[in-house]
Design a protein around this motif. Structure first.
Motif, PDB file in Angstrom:
ATOM      1  N   MET A 184     -10.972  -8.645 -25.005  1.00 48.11           N
ATOM      2  CA  MET A 184     -10.822  -8.753 -23.572  1.00 48.11           C
ATOM      3  C   MET A 184      -9.680  -7.835 -23.090  1.00 48.11           C
ATOM      4  O   MET A 184      -9.855  -7.106 -22.135  1.00 48.11           O
ATOM      5  CB  MET A 184     -10.533 -10.215 -23.204  1.00 48.11           C
ATOM      6  N   LYS A 185      -8.526  -7.900 -23.769  1.00 42.85           N
ATOM      7  CA  LYS A 185      -7.382  -7.085 -23.387  1.00 42.85           C
ATOM      8  C   LYS A 185      -7.710  -5.604 -23.498  1.00 42.85           C
ATOM      9  O   LYS A 185      -7.359  -4.815 -22.610  1.00 42.85           O
ATOM     10  CB  LYS A 185      -6.169  -7.411 -24.239  1.00 42.85           C
ATOM     11  N   SER A 186      -8.393  -5.220 -24.550  1.00 46.26           N
ATOM     12  CA  SER A 186      -8.720  -3.797 -24.719  1.00 46.26           C
ATOM     13  C   SER A 186      -9.666  -3.328 -23.608  1.00 46.26           C
ATOM     14  O   SER A 186      -9.551  -2.202 -23.138  1.00 46.26           O
ATOM     15  CB  SER A 186      -9.318  -3.538 -26.102  1.00 46.26           C
ATOM     16  N   GLY A 187     -10.576  -4.189 -23.183  1.00 42.59           N
ATOM     17  CA  GLY A 187     -11.477  -3.842 -22.077  1.00 42.59           C
ATOM     18  C   GLY A 187     -10.713  -3.683 -20.770  1.00 42.59           C
ATOM     19  O   GLY A 187     -10.953  -2.751 -20.003  1.00 42.59           O
ATOM     20  N   TYR A 188      -9.768  -4.589 -20.524  1.00 44.29           N
ATOM     21  CA  TYR A 188      -8.930  -4.492 -19.323  1.00 44.29           C
ATOM     22  C   TYR A 188      -8.114  -3.202 -19.346  1.00 44.29           C
ATOM     23  O   TYR A 188      -8.029  -2.484 -18.352  1.00 44.29           O
ATOM     24  CB  TYR A 188      -8.011  -5.705 -19.214  1.00 44.29           C
ATOM     25  N   ASP A 189      -7.511  -2.908 -20.484  1.00 47.16           N
ATOM     26  CA  ASP A 189      -6.719  -1.677 -20.619  1.00 47.16           C
ATOM     27  C   ASP A 189      -7.586  -0.439 -20.399  1.00 47.16           C
ATOM     28  O   ASP A 189      -7.149   0.538 -19.783  1.00 47.16           O
ATOM     29  CB  ASP A 189      -6.047  -1.604 -21.996  1.00 47.16           C
ATOM     30  N   TRP A 190      -8.812  -0.465 -20.864  1.00 45.42           N
ATOM     31  CA  TRP A 190      -9.711   0.672 -20.688  1.00 45.42           C
ATOM     32  C   TRP A 190     -10.044   0.880 -19.208  1.00 45.42           C
ATOM     33  O   TRP A 190     -10.023   1.991 -18.707  1.00 45.42           O
ATOM     34  CB  TRP A 190     -10.981   0.464 -21.511  1.00 45.42           C
ATOM     35  N   VAL A 191     -10.355  -0.222 -18.492  1.00 42.94           N
ATOM     36  CA  VAL A 191     -10.694  -0.137 -17.073  1.00 42.94           C
ATOM     37  C   VAL A 191      -9.480   0.312 -16.263  1.00 42.94           C
ATOM     38  O   VAL A 191      -9.587   1.156 -15.378  1.00 42.94           O
ATOM     39  CB  VAL A 191     -11.220  -1.500 -16.550  1.00 42.94           C
ATOM     40  N   ARG A 192      -8.346  -0.257 -16.569  1.00 42.49           N
ATOM     41  CA  ARG A 192      -7.119   0.057 -15.837  1.00 42.49           C
ATOM     42  C   ARG A 192      -6.643   1.475 -16.102  1.00 42.49           C
ATOM     43  O   ARG A 192      -6.061   2.119 -15.258  1.00 42.49           O
ATOM     44  CB  ARG A 192      -6.025  -0.930 -16.232  1.00 42.49           C
ATOM     45  N   GLY A 193      -6.897   1.960 -17.278  1.00 43.77           N
ATOM     46  CA  GLY A 193      -6.414   3.288 -17.656  1.00 43.77           C
ATOM     47  C   GLY A 193      -5.017   3.193 -18.243  1.00 43.77           C
ATOM     48  O   GLY A 193      -4.357   2.165 -18.146  1.00 43.77           O
ATOM     49  N   PHE A 194      -4.586   4.243 -18.854  1.00 42.89           N
ATOM     50  CA  PHE A 194      -3.269   4.249 -19.480  1.00 42.89           C
ATOM     51  C   PHE A 194      -2.319   5.074 -18.634  1.00 42.89           C
ATOM     52  O   PHE A 194      -2.607   6.225 -18.297  1.00 42.89           O
ATOM     53  CB  PHE A 194      -3.360   4.809 -20.907  1.00 42.89           C
ATOM     54  N   HIS A 195      -1.225   4.456 -18.246  1.00 44.48           N
ATOM     55  CA  HIS A 195      -0.230   5.108 -17.415  1.00 44.48           C
ATOM     56  C   HIS A 195       1.120   5.038 -18.111  1.00 44.48           C
ATOM     57  O   HIS A 195       1.442   4.042 -18.761  1.00 44.48           O
ATOM     58  CB  HIS A 195      -0.114   4.417 -16.048  1.00 44.48           C
ATOM     59  N   THR A 196       1.877   6.073 -17.954  1.00 39.40           N
ATOM     60  CA  THR A 196       3.221   6.026 -18.510  1.00 39.40           C
ATOM     61  C   THR A 196       4.099   5.206 -17.576  1.00 39.40           C
ATOM     62  O   THR A 196       3.961   5.269 -16.358  1.00 39.40           O
ATOM     63  CB  THR A 196       3.811   7.444 -18.660  1.00 39.40           C
ATOM     64  N   SER A 197       4.975   4.439 -18.162  1.00 42.88           N
ATOM     65  CA  SER A 197       5.887   3.616 -17.386  1.00 42.88           C
ATOM     66  C   SER A 197       7.054   4.474 -16.916  1.00 42.88           C
ATOM     67  O   SER A 197       7.570   5.300 -17.658  1.00 42.88           O
ATOM     68  CB  SER A 197       6.398   2.464 -18.252  1.00 42.88           C
ATOM     69  N   VAL A 198       7.452   4.288 -15.674  1.00 44.70           N
ATOM     70  CA  VAL A 198       8.591   5.020 -15.135  1.00 44.70           C
ATOM     71  C   VAL A 198       9.822   4.112 -15.180  1.00 44.70           C
ATOM     72  O   VAL A 198       9.697   2.893 -15.085  1.00 44.70           O
ATOM     73  CB  VAL A 198       8.318   5.504 -13.698  1.00 44.70           C
ATOM     74  N   PRO A 199      11.021   4.698 -15.316  1.00 42.39           N
ATOM     75  CA  PRO A 199      12.213   3.858 -15.469  1.00 42.39           C
ATOM     76  C   PRO A 199      12.536   3.004 -14.247  1.00 42.39           C
ATOM     77  O   PRO A 199      13.254   2.026 -14.355  1.00 42.39           O
ATOM     78  CB  PRO A 199      13.337   4.855 -15.749  1.00 42.39           C
ATOM     79  N   TRP A 200      11.986   3.333 -13.096  1.00 46.79           N
ATOM     80  CA  TRP A 200      12.318   2.601 -11.884  1.00 46.79           C
ATOM     81  C   TRP A 200      11.276   1.557 -11.488  1.00 46.79           C
ATOM     82  O   TRP A 200      11.404   0.926 -10.439  1.00 46.79           O
ATOM     83  CB  TRP A 200      12.554   3.573 -10.730  1.00 46.79           C
ATOM     84  N   CYS A 201      10.250   1.318 -12.298  1.00 46.57           N
ATOM     85  CA  CYS A 201       9.171   0.412 -11.876  1.00 46.57           C
ATOM     86  C   CYS A 201       9.670  -1.010 -11.618  1.00 46.57           C
ATOM     87  O   CYS A 201       9.261  -1.643 -10.649  1.00 46.57           O
ATOM     88  CB  CYS A 201       8.015   0.428 -12.863  1.00 46.57           C
ATOM     89  N   HIS A 202      10.589  -1.505 -12.442  1.00 46.13           N
ATOM     90  CA  HIS A 202      11.093  -2.873 -12.245  1.00 46.13           C
ATOM     91  C   HIS A 202      12.040  -2.950 -11.045  1.00 46.13           C
ATOM     92  O   HIS A 202      12.202  -4.013 -10.450  1.00 46.13           O
ATOM     93  CB  HIS A 202      11.777  -3.386 -13.503  1.00 46.13           C
ATOM     94  N   LEU A 203      12.651  -1.837 -10.709  1.00 41.99           N
ATOM     95  CA  LEU A 203      13.494  -1.780  -9.518  1.00 41.99           C
ATOM     96  C   LEU A 203      12.627  -1.912  -8.267  1.00 41.99           C
ATOM     97  O   LEU A 203      12.913  -2.705  -7.378  1.00 41.99           O
ATOM     98  CB  LEU A 203      14.274  -0.457  -9.490  1.00 41.99           C
ATOM     99  N   VAL A 204      11.539  -1.170  -8.221  1.00 35.28           N
ATOM    100  CA  VAL A 204      10.670  -1.159  -7.046  1.00 35.28           C
ATOM    101  C   VAL A 204       9.873  -2.453  -6.921  1.00 35.28           C
ATOM    102  O   VAL A 204       9.753  -3.012  -5.841  1.00 35.28           O
ATOM    103  CB  VAL A 204       9.713   0.055  -7.099  1.00 35.28           C
ATOM    104  N   TRP A 205       9.340  -2.955  -8.023  1.00 35.57           N
ATOM    105  CA  TRP A 205       8.432  -4.105  -7.968  1.00 35.57           C
ATOM    106  C   TRP A 205       9.109  -5.413  -8.361  1.00 35.57           C
ATOM    107  O   TRP A 205       8.488  -6.315  -8.903  1.00 35.57           O
ATOM    108  CB  TRP A 205       7.184  -3.831  -8.809  1.00 35.57           C
ATOM    109  N   ASN A 206      10.375  -5.567  -8.056  1.00 36.36           N
ATOM    110  CA  ASN A 206      11.155  -6.784  -8.258  1.00 36.36           C
ATOM    111  C   ASN A 206      10.612  -7.869  -7.321  1.00 36.36           C
ATOM    112  O   ASN A 206      10.364  -7.611  -6.146  1.00 36.36           O
ATOM    113  CB  ASN A 206      12.619  -6.432  -7.925  1.00 36.36           C
ATOM    114  N   THR A 207      10.429  -9.078  -7.805  1.00 35.85           N
ATOM    115  CA  THR A 207       9.869 -10.149  -6.965  1.00 35.85           C
ATOM    116  C   THR A 207      10.809 -10.570  -5.840  1.00 35.85           C
ATOM    117  O   THR A 207      10.378 -11.233  -4.903  1.00 35.85           O
ATOM    118  CB  THR A 207       9.513 -11.393  -7.804  1.00 35.85           C
ATOM    119  N   LEU A 208      12.086 -10.205  -5.922  1.00 36.34           N
ATOM    120  CA  LEU A 208      13.003 -10.513  -4.820  1.00 36.34           C
ATOM    121  C   LEU A 208      12.859  -9.530  -3.655  1.00 36.34           C
ATOM    122  O   LEU A 208      13.394  -9.756  -2.584  1.00 36.34           O
ATOM    123  CB  LEU A 208      14.459 -10.508  -5.307  1.00 36.34           C
ATOM    124  N   ASN A 209      12.142  -8.426  -3.867  1.00 37.01           N
ATOM    125  CA  ASN A 209      11.946  -7.441  -2.803  1.00 37.01           C
ATOM    126  C   ASN A 209      10.872  -7.913  -1.829  1.00 37.01           C
ATOM    127  O   ASN A 209       9.870  -8.500  -2.246  1.00 37.01           O
ATOM    128  CB  ASN A 209      11.475  -6.101  -3.372  1.00 37.01           C
TER     129      ASN A 209
END
Length: 178
Positions: free
Chosen positions: A1-26
């Motif tokens: 199931m996880k491999s199918g989800y990863d295939w559909v979603r595609g593979f993206h490199t993580s950027v160092p600021w992703c947790h800064l931007v998508w913080n739940t307190l924002n």
């Protein structure tokens, strides 16, 4: 199931600021503006000029340098003053040019402080953009002390509304002192 989800979603490199931007307190609007800043997608004056518009290239906030993303959100004397006030309020030591790097590598900073700093920084970027737009329309720049206090109050209110899980004593003392 996880491999199918990863295939559909595609593979993206993580950027160092992703947790800064998508913080739940924002708030979503602040996250979106921060994402646009990180991708240099806001319509700053340098972009408007490249699109063929005839606009004054000077920053509407400081009226000293040409306005671009680097100037407005890192180098502008007003931004640096806002940022210093924010850091003084949070009792943290971070340089504006290294925020995303600091945020992704600050392992010795308590998690709550890191999240609150991230949310206040993103909210400050949003407020800088709003101040720039107000200055562009009305030639008026809000006092930095008021802007920083609005940022802190907004993040505190958001934190309290989210009812984040139990805090450690040192975290609650730090948070209540803001």
């Amino acid at each position: 199931m996880k491999s199918g989800y990863d295939w559909v979603r595609g593979f993206h490199t993580s950027v160092p600021w992703c947790h800064l931007v998508w913080n739940t307190l924002n708030l979503p609007k602040t996250s979106f503006i921060c994402w646009a800043i990180m991708h240099c997608r806001l319509l700053t004056k340098d972009r408007l000029i490249r699109m063929g518009m005839n606009v004054d290239p000077l920053c509407d906030i400081c009226r000293v340098c040409s306005e671009d993303h680097q100037h407005l959100f890192v180098d502008c004397s007003y931004f640096l003053y806002y940022f210093k006030l924010l850091l003084d309020s949070l009792r943290l030591n971070v340089q504006p040019a290294t925020v995303a790097h600091w945020f992704s590598n600050a392992r010795n900073v308590p998690k709550l402080q890191k999240r609150v700093f991230g949310a206040t920084y993103v909210a400050l970027l949003y407020q800088i953009w709003m101040c720039r737009n107000e200055a562009r329309v009305s030639q008026f720049v809000r006092r930095p002390e008021i802007v920083v206090q609005q940022v802190l109050n907004g993040v505190k209110l958001r934190f309290q509304r989210l009812n984040v899980s139990k805090l450690k004593h040192r975290d609650s003392v730090w948070f209540l002192s803001l």
